[in-house]
Motif scaffolding. Structure first.
Motif, PDB file in Angstrom:
ATOM      1  N   ALA A   7       0.818  -1.218   0.000  1.00  0.00           N
ATOM      2  CA  ALA A   7       0.000   0.000   0.000  1.00  0.00           C
ATOM      3  C   ALA A   7       0.850   1.266   0.000  1.00  0.00           C
ATOM      4  CB  ALA A   7      -0.919  -0.007   1.219  1.00  0.00           C
ATOM      5  N   PHE A   8       2.144   1.143   0.341  1.00  0.00           N
ATOM      6  CA  PHE A   8       3.036   2.300   0.378  1.00  0.00           C
ATOM      7  C   PHE A   8       3.867   2.426  -0.902  1.00  0.00           C
ATOM      8  CE2 PHE A   8       2.574   0.490   4.659  1.00  0.00           C
ATOM      9  CZ  PHE A   8       1.833   1.509   5.246  1.00  0.00           C
ATOM     10  N   GLY A   9       3.602   1.545  -1.876  1.00  0.00           N
ATOM     11  CA  GLY A   9       4.351   1.575  -3.109  1.00  0.00           C
ATOM     12  C   GLY A   9       5.716   0.921  -3.023  1.00  0.00           C
ATOM     13  N   GLN A  10       5.949   0.186  -1.942  1.00  0.00           N
ATOM     14  CA  GLN A  10       7.235  -0.491  -1.763  1.00  0.00           C
ATOM     15  C   GLN A  10       7.196  -1.875  -2.412  1.00  0.00           C
ATOM     16  OE1 GLN A  10       6.744  -0.130   2.501  1.00  0.00           O
ATOM     17  NE2 GLN A  10       8.734   0.921   2.639  1.00  0.00           N
ATOM     18  N   ALA A  11       8.307  -2.248  -3.066  1.00  0.00           N
ATOM     19  CA  ALA A  11       8.395  -3.567  -3.684  1.00  0.00           C
ATOM     20  C   ALA A  11       8.478  -4.632  -2.594  1.00  0.00           C
ATOM     21  CB  ALA A  11       9.620  -3.641  -4.576  1.00  0.00           C
ATOM     22  N   ILE A  12       7.715  -5.703  -2.760  1.00  0.00           N
ATOM     23  CA  ILE A  12       7.699  -6.804  -1.798  1.00  0.00           C
ATOM     24  C   ILE A  12       7.659  -8.139  -2.535  1.00  0.00           C
ATOM     25  CG2 ILE A  12       6.610  -5.494   0.087  1.00  0.00           C
ATOM     26  CD1 ILE A  12       3.928  -6.762  -0.721  1.00  0.00           C
ATOM     27  N   GLY A  13       8.030  -9.199  -1.833  1.00  0.00           N
ATOM     28  CA  GLY A  13       8.024 -10.533  -2.418  1.00  0.00           C
ATOM     29  C   GLY A  13       6.629 -11.123  -2.500  1.00  0.00           C
ATOM     30  N   CYS A  14       6.550 -12.269  -3.160  1.00  0.00           N
ATOM     31  CA  CYS A  14       5.253 -12.921  -3.357  1.00  0.00           C
ATOM     32  C   CYS A  14       4.733 -13.497  -2.042  1.00  0.00           C
ATOM     33  CB  CYS A  14       5.363 -14.024  -4.402  1.00  0.00           C
ATOM     34  SG  CYS A  14       6.474 -15.366  -3.955  1.00  0.00           S
ATOM     35  N   ASP A  15       3.429 -13.580  -1.925  1.00  0.00           N
ATOM     36  CA  ASP A  15       2.799 -14.185  -0.754  1.00  0.00           C
ATOM     37  C   ASP A  15       2.966 -15.698  -0.799  1.00  0.00           C
ATOM     38  OD1 ASP A  15       1.856 -11.851   0.438  1.00  0.00           O
ATOM     39  OD2 ASP A  15       0.004 -11.858  -0.749  1.00  0.00           O
TER      40      ASP A  15
END
Length: 237
Positions: A7-15
């Motif tokens: 939600a903050f536009g930060q890149a994250i890994g897959c769930d």
């Protein structure tokens, strides 16, 4: 890896909604066509392994190992006795099915069931095993156990960056090179820069298929020589 943002536009890994910690490796016996892996047992394996290792013309086998060389058969027996009850590393003997003799060892180590990460190490293959189908099948049997039965996500290989044969073997077996960790280890009174390699679960189906095709009877001629190389089988599919 798929690009995702929060939600903050930060890149994250897959769930990983269904992920759960994996089981620890067990003292299993793994059967192949050329070899069998058995849990290390000093009384059963030490004498055979000492003979196999003693067939080498010199002690270079031990240069990049944290252990060895051993003064005599009793010293090697004492070493095996000290590790046979270990669960991390979990040591296995490689048994040549044709002779029934133990000809090498390898282990699963640095075991992280929470994250599904495991390393193959302590790979000590005697001249009776090196550059034979047994050496390839032994590696395949342990990989298949880790990925197909235990369901781990990442399978690692690490070695001294000066150990050119180990680095070459890792890449032949399908591991991807991931970099050098500088001054990572002190052993035998010297510094080691460590080369890291890994296979992850998404790599495994293609790698497994290549192993199976390579190990098939039809891939060997009457003299026992391979017809197609393992790396070629991975590339050609």
């Amino acid at each position: 890896m798929t690009d995702r943002t929060n939600a903050f536009g930060q890149a994250i890994g897959c769930d990983l909604p269904s992920w759960a910690p994996r089981e620890l490796p067990a003292p299993v016996t793994l059967e192949g066509r050329f070899c069998r892996l058995e849990p290390i047992n000093a009384d059963r394996h030490a004498a055979q392994l000492h003979v196999a290792f003693s067939s080498a013309p010199d002690a270079r086998l031990w240069t990049y190992m944290t252990i060895g060389p051993f003064a005599d058969a009793q010293a090697y027996h004492d070493y095996l006795q000290s590790v046979e009850a270990s669960t991390d590393p979990r040591h296995y003997a490689v048994i040549d099915r044709a002779s029934g003799e133990a000809v090498g060892t390898l282990a699963l180590m640095r075991i992280d069931p929470k994250n599904g990460v495991i390393e193959v190490g302590s790979v000590t293959f005697s001249p009776l095993l090196q550059q034979t189908p047994i050496s390839t099948e032994a590696q395949y049997l342990l990989m298949a156990y880790v990925f197909d039965q235990l369901g781990y996500r990442r399978y690692e290989w690490k070695c001294d960056h000066f150990n050119a044969p180990s680095r070459k073997t890792a890449q032949r077996l399908g591991f991807s090179f991931e970099g050098i960790f500088r001054q990572a280890v002190v052993y035998k009174g010297r510094s080691r820069d460590t080369a890291w390699f890994a296979i992850i679960d998404s790599d495994w189906p293609k790698i497994a298929a290549a192993f199976q095709a390579w190990l098939a009877p039809g891939n060997f001629d009457a003299a026992g020589h391979q017809k197609r190389a393992l790396a070629d089988l991975r590339t050609q599919g």
